[in-house]
Motif scaffolding. Sequence first.
Motif, PDB file in Angstrom:
ATOM      1  N   LYS A  18       0.826  -1.199   0.046  1.00  0.00           N
ATOM      2  CA  LYS A  18      -0.027  -0.085   0.135  1.00  0.00           C
ATOM      3  C   LYS A  18       0.854   1.122   0.062  1.00  0.00           C
ATOM      4  O   LYS A  18       0.779   2.301  -0.681  1.00  0.00           O
ATOM      5  N   LEU A  19       1.927   1.256   0.823  1.00  0.00           N
ATOM      6  CA  LEU A  19       2.886   2.436   0.830  1.00  0.00           C
ATOM      7  C   LEU A  19       3.614   2.772  -0.545  1.00  0.00           C
ATOM      8  O   LEU A  19       3.613   3.829  -0.883  1.00  0.00           O
ATOM      9  N   ILE A  20       4.010   1.498  -1.210  1.00  0.00           N
ATOM     10  CA  ILE A  20       4.532   1.727  -2.427  1.00  0.00           C
ATOM     11  C   ILE A  20       3.533   2.195  -3.504  1.00  0.00           C
ATOM     12  O   ILE A  20       3.853   3.169  -4.341  1.00  0.00           O
ATOM     13  N   ARG A  21       2.207   1.716  -3.456  1.00  0.00           N
ATOM     14  CA  ARG A  21       1.245   2.304  -4.518  1.00  0.00           C
ATOM     15  C   ARG A  21       0.919   3.604  -4.181  1.00  0.00           C
ATOM     16  O   ARG A  21       0.890   4.483  -5.109  1.00  0.00           O
ATOM     17  N   THR A  22       1.017   4.265  -2.880  1.00  0.00           N
ATOM     18  CA  THR A  22       0.797   5.484  -2.593  1.00  0.00           C
ATOM     19  C   THR A  22       1.870   6.532  -2.915  1.00  0.00           C
ATOM     20  O   THR A  22       1.785   7.504  -3.574  1.00  0.00           O
ATOM     21  N   ARG A  23       3.067   5.878  -2.823  1.00  0.00           N
ATOM     22  CA  ARG A  23       4.225   6.550  -3.516  1.00  0.00           C
ATOM     23  C   ARG A  23       4.029   6.752  -5.106  1.00  0.00           C
ATOM     24  O   ARG A  23       4.673   7.758  -5.628  1.00  0.00           O
ATOM     25  N   HIS A  24       3.714   5.668  -5.830  1.00  0.00           N
ATOM     26  CA  HIS A  24       3.630   5.664  -7.170  1.00  0.00           C
ATOM     27  C   HIS A  24       2.651   6.708  -7.505  1.00  0.00           C
ATOM     28  O   HIS A  24       2.746   7.348  -8.458  1.00  0.00           O
ATOM     29  N   GLU A  25       1.428   6.810  -6.796  1.00  0.00           N
ATOM     30  CA  GLU A  25       0.531   7.742  -7.114  1.00  0.00           C
ATOM     31  C   GLU A  25       0.814   9.246  -7.096  1.00  0.00           C
ATOM     32  O   GLU A  25       0.697  10.028  -7.944  1.00  0.00           O
ATOM     33  N   MET A 508       5.647  -6.540  -5.965  1.00  0.00           N
ATOM     34  CA  MET A 508       5.009  -5.574  -5.774  1.00  0.00           C
ATOM     35  C   MET A 508       4.738  -4.428  -6.746  1.00  0.00           C
ATOM     36  O   MET A 508       3.942  -3.661  -6.634  1.00  0.00           O
ATOM     37  N   LEU A 509       6.042  -4.079  -7.467  1.00  0.00           N
ATOM     38  CA  LEU A 509       6.066  -2.933  -8.370  1.00  0.00           C
ATOM     39  C   LEU A 509       5.425  -3.492  -9.704  1.00  0.00           C
ATOM     40  O   LEU A 509       5.008  -2.480 -10.560  1.00  0.00           O
ATOM     41  N   SER A 510       5.130  -4.875 -10.011  1.00  0.00           N
ATOM     42  CA  SER A 510       4.546  -5.386 -11.125  1.00  0.00           C
ATOM     43  C   SER A 510       3.206  -4.750 -11.671  1.00  0.00           C
ATOM     44  O   SER A 510       3.139  -4.246 -12.902  1.00  0.00           O
ATOM     45  N   PRO A 511       2.441  -4.779 -10.672  1.00  0.00           N
ATOM     46  CA  PRO A 511       1.120  -3.980 -10.997  1.00  0.00           C
ATOM     47  C   PRO A 511       1.180  -2.550 -11.353  1.00  0.00           C
ATOM     48  O   PRO A 511       0.578  -2.069 -12.129  1.00  0.00           O
TER      49      PRO A 511
END
Length: 644
Positions: A18-25, A508-511
């Motif tokens: 979730k933290l990685i996705r937030t940073r991606h956003e 985790m990064l693949s999506p």
Amino acid sequence: MTDEQHSGTDDARLPIEKLIRTRHEKAEALRASGIDPFPYRFERSHTVASVVASFESLSSDESDVAIAGRVMTIRKMGKVYFADIADMTGRIQIYLRKEDVGAEAFERFSLIDMGDILGVHGTVFITKTGEQTIAVQTFELLTKAYHPLPDKHAGLTDKEMRYRRRYVDLIANPEVRETFIKRSRIIQAIREFLNDNGFLEVETPILQPLYGGAAARPFVTHHNTLDIEMYLRIADELYLKRLVVGGYDKVWELCKDFRNEGMDRLHNPEFTMIELYWAYADYRDMAALFERLLRYTVHDLYGRYTVTYGDHEIDFEPPFRWVSMIDSIRETTNIDFTDLEFDDALTEARRLDIETDGLINRGKVIEAVWETKVEPTLIQPTFITDFPVEISPLAKRHRDDPRLTERFELFIAGQETGNAFSELNDPLDQLGRFLQQGKAMEAGDEEAQPLDDDFITALAYGMPPTAGLGFGVDRLVMLLTNQHSIRDVLFFPQMKEMKEGTTPVSQMLSPLLEDSQNREVQTDGVPADFLENLTLLALARAGTKVHPTVLRDFWDSQAVQLLREEGHGNLLDDLGNIVKTAADDSAGKKQKKAVAKLPKLFQLLTELLQVTTDPDQLLVAWRAGKDALPNLEAAVARAREALG
């Protein structure tokens, strides 16, 4: 005023995914506003250390500074941010105020996270609490960190994870980084000392057809072309002595060695050694040189001759103590092994509760007794000398007792720090030792050395009297930096495989990668595959032909068709002529010049497509910007000026 939680501070309660996705956003939000979260460079005027060193003059002159580093903390207090920036040289506070950077930039700072790499321009001042600080005028995100840093209070405490992800360990623990800086300084000091004393640094093979030079099990591999087994070297001794035969009087090598043996706090399968060979000298000459080398290195590192290791202060002022292996056993146990034959030596060893299984000769028994009873007691630098001939197959026999060899090992803080011989240069004696080693190998000794016929041949040509020394760089670094495991002085020690159930970060990064590939640019529906094709073409470098298939695929892509349908024909014709020139083999210098401009031209087009897709406006802006290249910033400014 209390600190406010801000989005740059990760909620440790959330899962990493979730933290990685937030940073991606956040990265996507920056892209949407025209900011690349991974720009190409940043011009620094100072490091953190140089700002601190010159702080008074920088403050009095109100000089601008430009530094870059990793964001380690972020604190929002109303209309200001405080953050800490760290580079390789240190850490400093920055102060970001809305009135100074502007409302838009201040709002954009909310997209910055701890771990991001930031470049800042500003002036220095002292806060009311007395902290040296940079007042930020402008800032630039240089790298968006997708993975959060370890919790700032708990830090990175899992030792296995520290070794496995050393890059995170270096970020989170500055003292670890300092240890490795000292490692580099130690090697540099040794190199300076040896070079100043006339030793020539050389390189010898790592991949060898026959291993030798030490008692160890090798790593075995296969050379497909030659169809032979080969070995990663366990030592470089035999090759360096071949160079002495060839006429080099003083040679040395900083070498990686590999031994297929156990792992513990003192052993890693891959380790760093220094070996040196000195013609016309003996082991006493080498001992004196080694004393001076260590004294020089310690003083170069600390400006003194003592170091603290655990509970001990180690004194490196020569002369070091000199005592034979048998005498040191007698001092400790009151047993004299000088005249004992194999069976009697076994009896005495058993009386001392020494495990004797596998001890196949007198020398092995003496070594086992010494390792158990004497070695742990050697704290201050001590040369243990005159080893039994059975355990020293490459050392010259002692001039006063042929049962012994002229060999020393230096022990400090209970561990071996170096090993040296008066080198064996009699080819008949060396052949006999190799044959004895062969018998030991047949008896099950996995560390015995095979017969090296080429080395015997080299000795037959004649090697002058020579002293040789080898010492472990890793253990020396441990000693001089007060580290008690070899893993703490190796950047990347050997590790077991990761435990099952651990989710790789790549998974985790693949999506997110899939999201990026499917993303469409939000300016009037221009598809992302157009920009991706531009990026592909921008990989071209000066003098490199752009493959026709790439151009054809680009020209036939749906994105280009869409631009044609929307009336961008003139722009595409203009771009097409540039690409055609770049792809034309016959264009010569003109081709190279065009290819060299491609990356910036495509980047310019990408910038403009973020602003407008109106055919007429875009063509005017494109041509105005194109004429201002090769300066991309000037080209973008000229293009936007043309847009009015």
